[in-house]
Write a protein that holds these residues in place. Structure first.
Motif, PDB file in Angstrom:
ATOM      1  N   VAL A 180      60.535  11.055   3.680  1.00 43.44           N
ATOM      2  CA  VAL A 180      60.965   9.655   3.747  1.00 43.44           C
ATOM      3  C   VAL A 180      62.357   9.538   4.374  1.00 43.44           C
ATOM      4  O   VAL A 180      62.577   8.738   5.296  1.00 43.44           O
ATOM      5  N   LEU A 181      63.312  10.341   3.900  1.00 43.33           N
ATOM      6  CA  LEU A 181      64.671  10.265   4.448  1.00 43.33           C
ATOM      7  C   LEU A 181      64.719  10.730   5.907  1.00 43.33           C
ATOM      8  O   LEU A 181      65.439  10.151   6.722  1.00 43.33           O
ATOM      9  N   GLY A 182      63.954  11.758   6.246  1.00 42.10           N
ATOM     10  CA  GLY A 182      63.890  12.224   7.631  1.00 42.10           C
ATOM     11  C   GLY A 182      63.323  11.157   8.555  1.00 42.10           C
ATOM     12  O   GLY A 182      63.833  10.933   9.660  1.00 42.10           O
ATOM     13  N   ALA A 183      62.274  10.470   8.093  1.00 43.32           N
ATOM     14  CA  ALA A 183      61.673   9.395   8.891  1.00 43.32           C
ATOM     15  C   ALA A 183      62.649   8.222   9.031  1.00 43.32           C
ATOM     16  O   ALA A 183      62.762   7.622  10.118  1.00 43.32           O
ATOM     17  N   LEU A 184      63.363   7.892   7.963  1.00 43.04           N
ATOM     18  CA  LEU A 184      64.366   6.819   8.040  1.00 43.04           C
ATOM     19  C   LEU A 184      65.488   7.178   9.008  1.00 43.04           C
ATOM     20  O   LEU A 184      65.928   6.336   9.802  1.00 43.04           O
ATOM     21  N   LEU A 185      65.954   8.412   8.959  1.00 45.04           N
ATOM     22  CA  LEU A 185      66.974   8.865   9.903  1.00 45.04           C
ATOM     23  C   LEU A 185      66.465   8.755  11.343  1.00 45.04           C
ATOM     24  O   LEU A 185      67.204   8.341  12.241  1.00 45.04           O
ATOM     25  N   ALA A 186      65.214   9.126  11.554  1.00 45.70           N
ATOM     26  CA  ALA A 186      64.630   9.034  12.900  1.00 45.70           C
ATOM     27  C   ALA A 186      64.614   7.589  13.376  1.00 45.70           C
ATOM     28  O   ALA A 186      64.958   7.298  14.535  1.00 45.70           O
ATOM     29  N   LEU A 187      64.247   6.662  12.504  1.00 46.18           N
ATOM     30  CA  LEU A 187      64.233   5.239  12.883  1.00 46.18           C
ATOM     31  C   LEU A 187      65.641   4.738  13.207  1.00 46.18           C
ATOM     32  O   LEU A 187      65.834   3.981  14.160  1.00 46.18           O
ATOM     33  N   ILE A 188      66.603   5.157  12.417  1.00 45.72           N
ATOM     34  CA  ILE A 188      67.991   4.758  12.684  1.00 45.72           C
ATOM     35  C   ILE A 188      68.447   5.311  14.029  1.00 45.72           C
ATOM     36  O   ILE A 188      69.032   4.592  14.842  1.00 45.72           O
ATOM     37  N   ILE A 189      68.158   6.574  14.276  1.00 44.34           N
ATOM     38  CA  ILE A 189      68.587   7.201  15.533  1.00 44.34           C
ATOM     39  C   ILE A 189      67.919   6.544  16.729  1.00 44.34           C
ATOM     40  O   ILE A 189      68.553   6.348  17.770  1.00 44.34           O
ATOM     41  N   ILE A 190      66.659   6.178  16.599  1.00 44.29           N
ATOM     42  CA  ILE A 190      65.970   5.479  17.693  1.00 44.29           C
ATOM     43  C   ILE A 190      66.734   4.214  18.070  1.00 44.29           C
ATOM     44  O   ILE A 190      66.860   3.880  19.245  1.00 44.29           O
ATOM     45  N   ASN A 191      67.264   3.529  17.071  1.00 40.94           N
ATOM     46  CA  ASN A 191      67.954   2.260  17.315  1.00 40.94           C
ATOM     47  C   ASN A 191      69.399   2.399  17.770  1.00 40.94           C
ATOM     48  O   ASN A 191      69.936   1.491  18.394  1.00 40.94           O
ATOM     49  N   VAL A 192      70.047   3.519  17.478  1.00 38.43           N
ATOM     50  CA  VAL A 192      71.465   3.661  17.838  1.00 38.43           C
ATOM     51  C   VAL A 192      71.722   4.705  18.924  1.00 38.43           C
ATOM     52  O   VAL A 192      72.852   4.844  19.376  1.00 38.43           O
ATOM     53  N   HIS A 193      70.707   5.427  19.325  1.00 37.56           N
ATOM     54  CA  HIS A 193      70.882   6.510  20.300  1.00 37.56           C
ATOM     55  C   HIS A 193      71.522   6.011  21.591  1.00 37.56           C
ATOM     56  O   HIS A 193      72.409   6.657  22.148  1.00 37.56           O
ATOM     57  N   MET A 194      71.105   4.858  22.079  1.00 36.65           N
ATOM     58  CA  MET A 194      71.655   4.295  23.319  1.00 36.65           C
ATOM     59  C   MET A 194      73.150   3.989  23.162  1.00 36.65           C
ATOM     60  O   MET A 194      73.935   4.274  24.059  1.00 36.65           O
ATOM     61  N   TYR A 195      73.512   3.456  22.020  1.00 36.95           N
ATOM     62  CA  TYR A 195      74.904   3.087  21.790  1.00 36.95           C
ATOM     63  C   TYR A 195      75.801   4.304  21.600  1.00 36.95           C
ATOM     64  O   TYR A 195      76.963   4.298  22.006  1.00 36.95           O
ATOM     65  N   LEU A 196      75.262   5.335  20.964  1.00 37.00           N
ATOM     66  CA  LEU A 196      76.058   6.527  20.707  1.00 37.00           C
ATOM     67  C   LEU A 196      76.111   7.491  21.892  1.00 37.00           C
ATOM     68  O   LEU A 196      77.152   8.073  22.164  1.00 37.00           O
ATOM     69  N   PHE A 197      74.979   7.624  22.597  1.00 28.43           N
ATOM     70  CA  PHE A 197      74.884   8.672  23.613  1.00 28.43           C
ATOM     71  C   PHE A 197      74.563   8.167  25.022  1.00 28.43           C
ATOM     72  O   PHE A 197      74.470   8.970  25.942  1.00 28.43           O
ATOM     73  N   GLY A 198      74.349   6.871  25.146  1.00 30.81           N
ATOM     74  CA  GLY A 198      74.091   6.302  26.465  1.00 30.81           C
ATOM     75  C   GLY A 198      72.695   6.555  27.002  1.00 30.81           C
ATOM     76  O   GLY A 198      72.444   6.351  28.183  1.00 30.81           O
ATOM     77  N   VAL A 199      71.786   6.990  26.152  1.00 36.78           N
ATOM     78  CA  VAL A 199      70.409   7.263  26.571  1.00 36.78           C
ATOM     79  C   VAL A 199      69.468   6.523  25.629  1.00 36.78           C
ATOM     80  O   VAL A 199      69.518   6.739  24.421  1.00 36.78           O
ATOM     81  N   ALA A 200      68.622   5.665  26.187  1.00 37.79           N
ATOM     82  CA  ALA A 200      67.651   4.945  25.379  1.00 37.79           C
ATOM     83  C   ALA A 200      66.454   5.848  25.089  1.00 37.79           C
ATOM     84  O   ALA A 200      65.951   6.532  25.981  1.00 37.79           O
TER      85      ALA A 200
END
Length: 185
Positions: free
Chosen positions: A162-182
Motif C-alpha cells: 500500500v505505501l509503495g503504491a502510494l509513493l508511486a502515485l505521488i512520484i507520478i504526479n511530482v516527477h515533472m516538477y522535481l526532475f523535469g521529466v513527465a
C-alpha cells in the motif's frame, strides 16, 4: 560532470564499507559509536548533495543514445515494484524474508529501469553507478547474512504494498516538477 562523479564516489563509497569485512567494526571501535555515525552521516549527505548538484548542472546534457520507447514503459512498471521493495525493508514480512535485502533489490530495479530509459551521459553515470553498487552489495549481503526469521501474518507485506503504491502515485504526479521529466504524457 566531475561534481556528479565525486558525489557518486563519496556516497556509494561510504555505503560500500560493509563490503570490506570488519572495516565498520574497526572504525566504530577506533572512533566511537557516536563520532562514527556523525562522520558516516555527514559524508553520506555531502555525497548526496554533490551528486544531486552535479546532475543538475550537467546541462546541456551529453546524449549517448536515444532510448527506445519501450524502455520508458519498463521503468513505469518496474519503479512501483522497486518502491514496494524499499518500503518492505522497514516492514517485517514475507517480502523481506524472500528477497532478504529488499532495499538493495529495490535500488537495483529503480536504477536499472532508469538507466535503460535515459540516454544522457550524466543519467547513465548516476543510474549505472547505483545499479552496479546495489547489485554487488545485494549479492555480497546475501552471502554474508542469514535470512530474516519467518514472519506470521501479512500485515508487513500489505503495508509495504500500500505505501509503495502510494509513493508511486505521488512520484507520478511530482516527477515533472522535481526532475523535469513527465512520467505520463
Amino acid at each position: 560532470m566531475l561534481i556528479l562523479v565525486a558525489g557518486l564516489i563519496l556516497f556509494l563509497g561510504v555505503h560500500s564499507m560493509q563490503l570490506v569485512p570488519g572495516l565498520r567494526t574497526r572504525l566504530k571501535a577506533g572512533l566511537g559509536e557516536r563520532p562514527y555515525k556523525l562522520i558516516y552521516t555527514t559524508l553520506s549527505l555531502l555525497g548526496l548533495a554533490l551528486l544531486i548538484y552535479g546532475k543538475i548542472i550537467t546541462h546541456p546534457p551529453v546524449t549517448i543514445w536515444s532510448p527506445p520507447e519501450w524502455s520508458r514503459h519498463v521503468a513505469f512498471l518496474v519503479v512501483p515494484l522497486s518502491l514496494i521493495l524499499l518500503v518492505s525493508a522497514y516492514a517485517p514480512g514475507h517480502i523481506r524474508r524472500i528477497v532478504r535485502h529488499p532495499m538493495l533489490a529495490g535500488v537495483a530495479l529503480w536504477s536499472g529501469a532508469h538507466f535503460l530509459a535515459n540516454g544522457e551521459l550524466s543519467a547513465m553515470l548516476l543510474f549505472g553507478g547505483f545499479f552496479i553498487w546495489s547489485s554487488i552489495t545485494f549479492v555480497s549481503a546475501c552471502f554474508r547474512e542469514t535470512p530474516p526469521p519467518v514472519v506470521k501474518g501479512w500485515g508487513g507485506d500489505l503495508t509495504a504494498i500500500v505505501l509503495g503504491a502510494l509513493l508511486a502515485l505521488i512520484i507520478i504526479n511530482v516527477h515533472m516538477y522535481l526532475f523535469g521529466v513527465a512520467i505520463i504524457g
